[in-house]
Design a protein around this motif. Structure first.
Motif, PDB file in Angstrom:
ATOM      1  N   GLY A   1      -4.978 -14.030 -10.260  1.00 39.31           N
ATOM      2  CA  GLY A   1      -3.523 -14.045 -10.217  1.00 39.31           C
ATOM      3  C   GLY A   1      -2.936 -14.524  -8.908  1.00 39.31           C
ATOM      4  N   LEU A   2      -3.688 -15.362  -8.170  1.00 32.78           N
ATOM      5  CA  LEU A   2      -3.199 -15.788  -6.861  1.00 32.78           C
ATOM      6  C   LEU A   2      -1.973 -16.699  -6.966  1.00 32.78           C
ATOM      7  N   MET A   3      -1.957 -17.591  -7.963  1.00 34.80           N
ATOM      8  CA  MET A   3      -0.822 -18.497  -8.097  1.00 34.80           C
ATOM      9  C   MET A   3       0.446 -17.723  -8.459  1.00 34.80           C
ATOM     10  N   ASP A   4       0.328 -16.755  -9.367  1.00 36.22           N
ATOM     11  CA  ASP A   4       1.495 -15.938  -9.720  1.00 36.22           C
ATOM     12  C   ASP A   4       1.971 -15.140  -8.516  1.00 36.22           C
ATOM     13  N   GLU A   5       1.005 -14.599  -7.760  1.00 36.77           N
ATOM     14  CA  GLU A   5       1.375 -13.825  -6.577  1.00 36.77           C
ATOM     15  C   GLU A   5       2.021 -14.725  -5.522  1.00 36.77           C
ATOM     16  N   MET A   6       1.558 -15.962  -5.403  1.00 37.58           N
ATOM     17  CA  MET A   6       2.159 -16.876  -4.439  1.00 37.58           C
ATOM     18  C   MET A   6       3.621 -17.138  -4.781  1.00 37.58           C
ATOM     19  N   ARG A   7       3.909 -17.341  -6.077  1.00 42.78           N
ATOM     20  CA  ARG A   7       5.299 -17.550  -6.479  1.00 42.78           C
ATOM     21  C   ARG A   7       6.133 -16.300  -6.245  1.00 42.78           C
ATOM     22  N   LEU A   8       5.551 -15.136  -6.486  1.00 38.95           N
ATOM     23  CA  LEU A   8       6.286 -13.886  -6.336  1.00 38.95           C
ATOM     24  C   LEU A   8       6.535 -13.541  -4.879  1.00 38.95           C
TER      25      LEU A   8
ATOM     26  N   LEU B   1       0.826  -1.208   0.000  1.00 37.89           N
ATOM     27  CA  LEU B   1       0.000   0.000   0.000  1.00 37.89           C
ATOM     28  C   LEU B   1       0.859   1.256   0.000  1.00 37.89           C
ATOM     29  N   GLY B   2       1.965   1.228   0.791  1.00 36.60           N
ATOM     30  CA  GLY B   2       2.865   2.380   0.821  1.00 36.60           C
ATOM     31  C   GLY B   2       3.507   2.643  -0.524  1.00 36.60           C
ATOM     32  N   ALA B   3       3.737   1.581  -1.315  1.00 37.57           N
ATOM     33  CA  ALA B   3       4.327   1.727  -2.645  1.00 37.57           C
ATOM     34  C   ALA B   3       3.268   1.937  -3.727  1.00 37.57           C
ATOM     35  N   GLY B   4       1.989   2.018  -3.348  1.00 38.50           N
ATOM     36  CA  GLY B   4       0.913   2.255  -4.314  1.00 38.50           C
ATOM     37  C   GLY B   4       0.489   1.023  -5.094  1.00 38.50           C
ATOM     38  N   GLU B   5       0.817  -0.172  -4.634  1.00 38.56           N
ATOM     39  CA  GLU B   5       0.488  -1.416  -5.339  1.00 38.56           C
ATOM     40  C   GLU B   5      -0.814  -1.993  -4.792  1.00 38.56           C
ATOM     41  N   GLN B   6      -1.926  -1.399  -5.185  1.00 44.63           N
ATOM     42  CA  GLN B   6      -3.231  -1.771  -4.640  1.00 44.63           C
ATOM     43  C   GLN B   6      -3.638  -3.191  -5.049  1.00 44.63           C
ATOM     44  N   ASP B   7      -3.418  -3.547  -6.312  1.00 44.58           N
ATOM     45  CA  ASP B   7      -3.821  -4.872  -6.777  1.00 44.58           C
ATOM     46  C   ASP B   7      -3.048  -5.965  -6.056  1.00 44.58           C
ATOM     47  N   ARG B   8      -1.748  -5.735  -5.844  1.00 45.97           N
ATOM     48  CA  ARG B   8      -0.949  -6.732  -5.141  1.00 45.97           C
ATOM     49  C   ARG B   8      -1.421  -6.883  -3.696  1.00 45.97           C
ATOM     50  N   ALA B   9      -1.783  -5.775  -3.073  1.00 45.19           N
ATOM     51  CA  ALA B   9      -2.283  -5.834  -1.696  1.00 45.19           C
ATOM     52  C   ALA B   9      -3.536  -6.695  -1.613  1.00 45.19           C
ATOM     53  N   ARG B  10      -4.405  -6.613  -2.630  1.00 42.62           N
ATOM     54  CA  ARG B  10      -5.626  -7.434  -2.632  1.00 42.62           C
ATOM     55  C   ARG B  10      -5.291  -8.910  -2.769  1.00 42.62           C
ATOM     56  N   ARG B  11      -4.360  -9.233  -3.666  1.00 43.82           N
ATOM     57  CA  ARG B  11      -3.977 -10.640  -3.838  1.00 43.82           C
ATOM     58  C   ARG B  11      -3.340 -11.192  -2.560  1.00 43.82           C
ATOM     59  N   LEU B  12      -2.496 -10.395  -1.935  1.00 39.69           N
ATOM     60  CA  LEU B  12      -1.859 -10.831  -0.689  1.00 39.69           C
ATOM     61  C   LEU B  12      -2.900 -11.083   0.395  1.00 39.69           C
ATOM     62  N   GLY B  13      -3.901 -10.231   0.469  1.00 44.27           N
ATOM     63  CA  GLY B  13      -4.961 -10.405   1.463  1.00 44.27           C
ATOM     64  C   GLY B  13      -5.670 -11.741   1.305  1.00 44.27           C
ATOM     65  N   SER B  14      -5.985 -12.117   0.074  1.00 45.26           N
ATOM     66  CA  SER B  14      -6.660 -13.389  -0.164  1.00 45.26           C
ATOM     67  C   SER B  14      -5.764 -14.569   0.170  1.00 45.26           C
ATOM     68  N   LEU B  15      -4.500 -14.485  -0.225  1.00 46.76           N
ATOM     69  CA  LEU B  15      -3.578 -15.589   0.010  1.00 46.76           C
ATOM     70  C   LEU B  15      -3.382 -15.883   1.491  1.00 46.76           C
TER      71      LEU B  15
END
Length: 449
Positions: A227-234, A81-95
């Protein structure tokens, strides 16, 4: 200190207050009902209270895993969130919600399977296992529900919302307090369930909290299934980099608690019961510290993501000052009132005398313990989780446990209480020294500390 720093202090203090007070009230209510829970059980007799006390180290083990994962949740999402990555924050929340529920479920099953040998190794008598098992089985269900609720709290805290977690902690606490007398003692023709009723009451209260939390999440855009699987790998490596050391740090207290209760068990069953009540009182007295360890890291994580080290210095300086003043004042008041505090928590004369001794010597030392806890929590948010883990290990295994054991050998329960206090003091001084060294590095020396 610059004029800007001075001018921003009231605003920062006010913001810290606004972030912390909902969590402080929530923590107070949550831990307060656990203390009252133990006080209810104390009315059942020394044996049920001792049986519950033997389960504390394993309960702390589950809490350690969930808190370690919660720290990583809050750190990664707040940095995104501090870096402005809103979509990534949502994926992280679900994971993290999905993985956290699965991990705690597996851990609960493992602890159910190995419970008998573990409790015997902690010093429980074979004839006590039936009583312990009657409480521990529903308590494992309660622990899983509480962990799922905690992961939801972590998601809200990462987004800067501490109010809802605080409100839900209060709500579940009152629900538990309402159910406790009914399920433990019964009412009218209902005879009550005794010791297991306490665990069932907590499970029902946590289930209510999960229903409310899920309803609140439906109105937020904080989760995503894309994109949860991609986010999990990242994110698996940075998550493990934070959660691993943080989890080890959080798992060390349960291990230390197991070793501590084995020392206390050698003194007698009444001493184990008093130690269990003292542990409950410890967590309640540390409510402000615990609230700050939940509200401060997401704020520090956003500063870390933005590279604002000057604000990091100001935040930590303010938080440490609040912790020391509050804990020392509270500890001295409770120590002075220790006979009355012990009498209120346990009407059993076998227990309240020993409890008064523990309160008198240990409570004032929690000012130093609070410093150590805050430093460890800040370390996980500021990119030095390994140092935080080592500090947590040193607190328990270099300072606390050796002093506690030496004290018990030299002076029984009184010596044990004094030894625990000395260990906390040494740990607080060591944590303060570590914090000064880390924040004095050239990259982070942007404000005097």
């Amino acid at each position: 200190m610059s004029h800007t720093d001075t001018a921003s202090r009231p605003s920062m203090g006010l913001t810290l207050w606004r972030q912390t007070w909902p969590m402080a009230i929530g923590v107070l209510s949550l831990l307060g009902f656990q203390l009252v829970d133990s006080a209810f059980i104390a009315r059942l007799g020394t044996a049920p209270l001792a049986a519950q006390s033997f389960t504390f180290p394993l309960s702390f083990l589950i809490i350690g895993v969930q808190v370690g994962m919660g720290i990583a949740i809050a750190a990664l999402i707040s940095r995104a969130l501090g870096a402005g990555e809103q979509d990534r924050a949502r994926r992280l929340g679900s994971l993290v919600l999905l993985s956290g529920a699965g991990v705690i479920a597996l851990l609960a099953l493992l602890l159910w399977w190995i419970q008998a040998p573990v409790f015997l190794s902690l010093g429980a008598k074979p004839e006590s296992l039936v009583l312990i098992r009657s409480y521990w089985n529903p308590q494992l269900i309660s622990a899983w529900l509480g962990a799922c609720l905690y992961f939801g709290y972590s998601l809200f805290r990462a987004h800067g919302n501490t109010r809802l977690p605080g409100v839900l902690m209060v709500t579940t606490s009152f629900a538990n307090l309402a159910l406790d007398p009914l399920l433990i003692f019964g009412v009218g023709s209902w005879p009550g369930l005794g010791l297991p009723g306490a665990a069932i009451a907590t499970a029902l209260a946590f289930a209510l909290g999960l229903v409310i939390l899920g309803w609140q999440l439906m109105g937020k855009e904080w989760l995503s299934s894309r994109g949860l699987m991609d986010e999990m790998r990242l994110s698996s490596r940075p998550f493990a980099g934070i959660a691993g050391p943080a989890m080890v740090s959080q798992l060390m207290p349960p291990l230390a608690a197991m070793l501590a209760i084995s020392v206390v068990a050698s003194l007698g069953e009444a001493q184990v019961a008093a130690w269990g009540l003292a542990n409950r009182l410890e967590t309640v007295s540390l409510m402000v510290v615990l609230a700050m360890t939940m509200s401060l890291p997401p704020w520090l994580g956003r500063c870390y993501g933005a590279g604002d080290w000057a604000q990091v210095h100001q935040l930590l300086r303010l938080a440490l000052r609040v912790v020391v003043i509050w804990q020392l004042a509270l500890g001295l008041v409770l120590a002075a009132a220790s006979p009355w505090v012990a009498q209120a928590l346990s009407g059993n004369p076998e227990v309240h005398g020993d409890l008064a001794v523990l309160v008198r010597f240990m409570l004032p030392s929690y000012a130093a313990l609070g410093v150590c806890m805050l430093v460890v929590s800040a370390g996980n948010a500021l990119g030095w989780p390994l140092r935080a883990m080592l500090m947590s290990a040193a607190r328990l295994f270099v300072f606390y446990l050796p002093c506690l054991w030496i004290g018990s050998v030299l002076g029984g329960l009184t010596g044990l209480a004094i030894g625990a206090a000395v260990g906390n003091l040494l740990a607080g001084l060591a944590a303060w020294g570590l914090l000064r060294r880390v924040l004095s590095s050239p990259r982070r020396r942007m404000a005097s500390f």
